[in-house]
Write an enzyme that holds these catalytic residues in place. Structure first.
Site, PDB file in Angstrom:
ATOM      1  N   GLU A  24      -3.960  -0.176   7.989  1.00 22.89           N
ATOM      2  CA  GLU A  24      -2.796   0.173   8.810  1.00 22.89           C
ATOM      3  C   GLU A  24      -2.956  -0.432  10.185  1.00 22.89           C
ATOM      4  OE1 GLU A  24      -1.717   4.308   9.218  1.00 22.89           O
ATOM      5  OE2 GLU A  24      -2.036   4.709   7.079  1.00 22.89           O
TER       6      GLU A  24
ATOM      7  N   TYR B 267      -5.011   1.231  15.528  1.00 23.12           N
ATOM      8  CA  TYR B 267      -3.811   1.063  16.334  1.00 23.12           C
ATOM      9  C   TYR B 267      -4.115   0.779  17.801  1.00 23.12           C
ATOM     10  CZ  TYR B 267      -1.176   3.090  12.418  1.00 23.12           C
ATOM     11  OH  TYR B 267      -0.611   3.324  11.186  1.00 23.12           O
TER      12      TYR B 267
ATOM     13  N   ARG C 147       0.852  -1.190   0.000  1.00 22.86           N
ATOM     14  CA  ARG C 147       0.000   0.000   0.000  1.00 22.86           C
ATOM     15  C   ARG C 147       0.889   1.242   0.000  1.00 22.86           C
ATOM     16  NH1 ARG C 147      -3.184   3.045   4.685  1.00 22.86           N
ATOM     17  NH2 ARG C 147      -4.045   4.656   3.333  1.00 22.86           N
TER      18      ARG C 147
ATOM     19  N   GLU D 153      -7.843   8.665   5.759  1.00 19.88           N
ATOM     20  CA  GLU D 153      -8.207   9.251   7.049  1.00 19.88           C
ATOM     21  C   GLU D 153      -8.725  10.688   6.975  1.00 19.88           C
ATOM     22  OE1 GLU D 153      -5.170   6.751   9.948  1.00 19.88           O
ATOM     23  OE2 GLU D 153      -4.588   8.777   9.344  1.00 19.88           O
TER      24      GLU D 153
END
Length: 579
Positions: free
Chosen positions: A466, A394, A155, A246
């Site tokens: 991610e 995350y 990516r 995002e």
């Protein structure tokens, strides 16, 4: 030791017996020599058994230590490649500004981040992305590194200022097209799927100077123009497209807190020269979502079917949001509602419009007319404008209600949904800290956020675009310690185990991308925040694989365990991570 003591007792009894037998009689010389030889043999045997006993005990302790290390990776959170569906894409991710460098080479113009870092100063000690990881010149080495790892997807993002230095007010830069063609062609040749983000934070500064970029609807037209050139130039080989990375985080960091360009905010969020933290995030998010919807409409109508016929690849297009998992600060109705509200004001804000055609009703109730509206035509093309959802996850974090309790002034605002977030409760952190202020190690959050997205959006296909770990306290750390990144391995093992659980429960997740392929420029945190599988020497730009790179390589070969020798010996790190 019991054996040694027994032998010593036996020797003493033998000597006592000899004294009794020899009462008043003198033994001959031959018997004396034989007895002495026997005693010497017994002494040697005793010492040998003692040494072997000590060695055995030492190995037992070492083995227990190794088993303890192995158990961290092989018991509760043991996970193998075979635990994921066939065709599941495992990859790594980067973005243009964070790795490319070459900020004024081959026709590229100044981007918003170039301007911001040069004028305001960003990163530690004024660090910027002028050179970054020098990926612009070293991309072939990096692709070979990916191939050696065994990843199946990469990516990356396309620099808007490298393709269209002046946006739609100028010409296409052929050298920019050539650069990304080389990357895509070599990825395909190596069997690595290009997973392309069209816009990841950076755009030509001219668009900011001309009309204020995302604050103005004109930015939608500029983005669609840029996206069309990308579809035409690369669409025959790119199957997976992300329009914008995002948008919810851009709205927060650039227009609410003012930490990112164009550095706009108002009190109590920050001390910017201009901006309105309560209104502008809603405006820029609206323009970004409409830009996504128009680009997706263009792709679906003009490119998807053509490339399906030409290459039978059936291209897909999606949107990526930054997705914390919010958990109630206390087990009260108000905090449970605050956690749900935080999810809606972030995840729902990002994905409700491109899936259902409008903002969540809860946001409309809070914001009223300040929340922009979609026309009926816009609602129609926004609906189902994504083929997949991209989740950048995350950490989990606590959400505290501000309507019935005291909060920081910046949390007790409509733009935040009257929710304060914190990683600490009663003096205890929600998970192990990392080098990022709001990121904690909370593996259960992965399953929770995926399940939330699955339920809210009728199990629309998802990619974890991610997920990564940055070690705390990395300043003045020796390179050997950076390379010996056991906690990063444990992080991915536990998060992948959590993700696998959600897939077993029916979530349609199709890929997982580690952030990041290598240590890079982490925006205003500079180069001391390191998420990479490889360490980058800032002087030579050599990529040195960390132990986590070896783990990922082994994992992709369906081996969930890592080399114990590499864990127990820092001297062997280079050898073990020699990819």
């Amino acid at each position: 030791m019991t054996v040694v003591l027994a032998l010593n007792n036996e020797r003493r009894e033998e000597e006592e017996g000899r004294r009794q037998v020899g009462d008043g009689r003198k033994k001959n010389t031959e018997e004396d020599e034989l007895g002495s030889t026997h005693l010497l043999k017994m002494e040697i045997i005793s010492v040998a058994i003692y040494i072997l006993t000590v060695i055995f005990a030492s190995f037992t302790i070492l083995d227990a230590s190794i088993n303890d290390v192995e158990s961290r990776f092989s018991q509760e959170h043991s996970i193998k490649r075979s635990g994921f569906p066939h065709g599941f894409l495992f990859g790594a991710a980067t973005s243009a500004y964070q790795v490319e460098g070459a900020y004024l080479e081959d026709g590229k113009s100044i981007s918003n981040w170039d301007e911001f870092c040069h004028s305001k100063g960003c990163g530690e000690n004024g660090e910027n992305g002028d050179i970054a990881d020098n990926h612009y010149h070293l991309f072939m080495n990096d692709i070979e590194m990916m191939h050696s790892l065994g990843i199946k997807a990469y990516r990356f993002s396309i620099s808007w200022a490298r393709i269209l230095p002046r946006g739609r007010f100028g010409e296409v830069n052929p050298l920019g097209i050539m650069f990304y063609n080389k990357i895509i062609d070599n990825l395909v040749q190596k069997g690595i799927e290009p997973f392309v983000t069209i816009h990841h934070e950076d755009f030509p500064q001219e668009l900011e100077d001309r009309y204020g970029s995302w604050l103005d609807p004109q930015m939608q037209d500029d983005f669609v123009h840029f996206a069309k050139i990308c579809f035409k130039s690369f669409g025959d080989r790119v199957k997976y497209w992300i329009t914008i990375n995002e948008p919810n985080l851009v709205a927060e960091m650039s227009y609410e807190k003012g930490n990112y360009p164009p550095n706009r905010c108002s009190q109590p969020f920050g001390n910017c020269l201009a901006g309105n933290s309560d209104i502008e995030p809603l405006v820029v998010m609206h323009n970004m979502l409409l830009a996504h919807g128009k680009a997706a409409k263009l792709y679906h109508e003009q490119f998807q079917a053509i490339y399906q016929l030409l290459s039978k690849q059936g291209g897909l297009i999606g949107l990526v949001a930054h997705c914390f998992m919010y958990e109630p600060f206390t087990d009260t109705n108000s905090d449970r509602e605050a956690a749900e509200r935080a999810l809606i004001f972030n995840v729902g804000w990002s994905f409700d419009p491109p899936i259902f055609g409008d903002y969540p009703q809860e946001m409309r109730e809070y914001h009223g007319n300040e929340l922009p509206r979609f026309s009926q035509e816009e609602k129609e093309f926004m609906k189902k404008s994504i083929d997949f959802i991209g989740i950048n996850h995350y950490s989990a974090i606590y959400a505290k209600d501000c309507t019935n309790s005291s909060c920081q002034e910046s949390a007790n605002r409509i733009i935040k949904g009257f929710v304060e977030i914190t990683g600490e409760r009663d003096g205890v952190l929600i998970g192990d800290p990392t080098s990022m202020p709001r990121f904690f190690v909370v593996p259960r959050g992965m399953e929770e956020i995926v399940d939330y997205v699955k339920t809210r959006y009728n199990n629309t296909p998802m990619f974890v675009t991610e997920n990564g770990y940055s070690s705390p306290n990395v300043q003045d750390v020796e390179v050997e310690e950076i390379l010996h990144d056991i906690k990063r391995i444990e992080f991915h093992q536990t998060y992948l185990a959590s993700l696998a659980a959600s897939i077993r429960n029916g979530a349609d997740v199709r890929g997982y991308f580690i952030w990041s392929l290598m240590d890079n420029y982490e925006w205003t945190f500079g180069y001391n925040v390191r998420f990479g599988l490889s360490y980058v020497d800032r002087k030579t730009f050599d990529r040195i694989p960390k132990l986590s790179a070896r783990w990922y390589q082994d994992f992709l070969k369906n081996n969930s365990l890592i080399d114990v020798a590499a864990i127990t010996s820092t001297e062997s790190v280079h050898q073990q991570a020699d990819i």
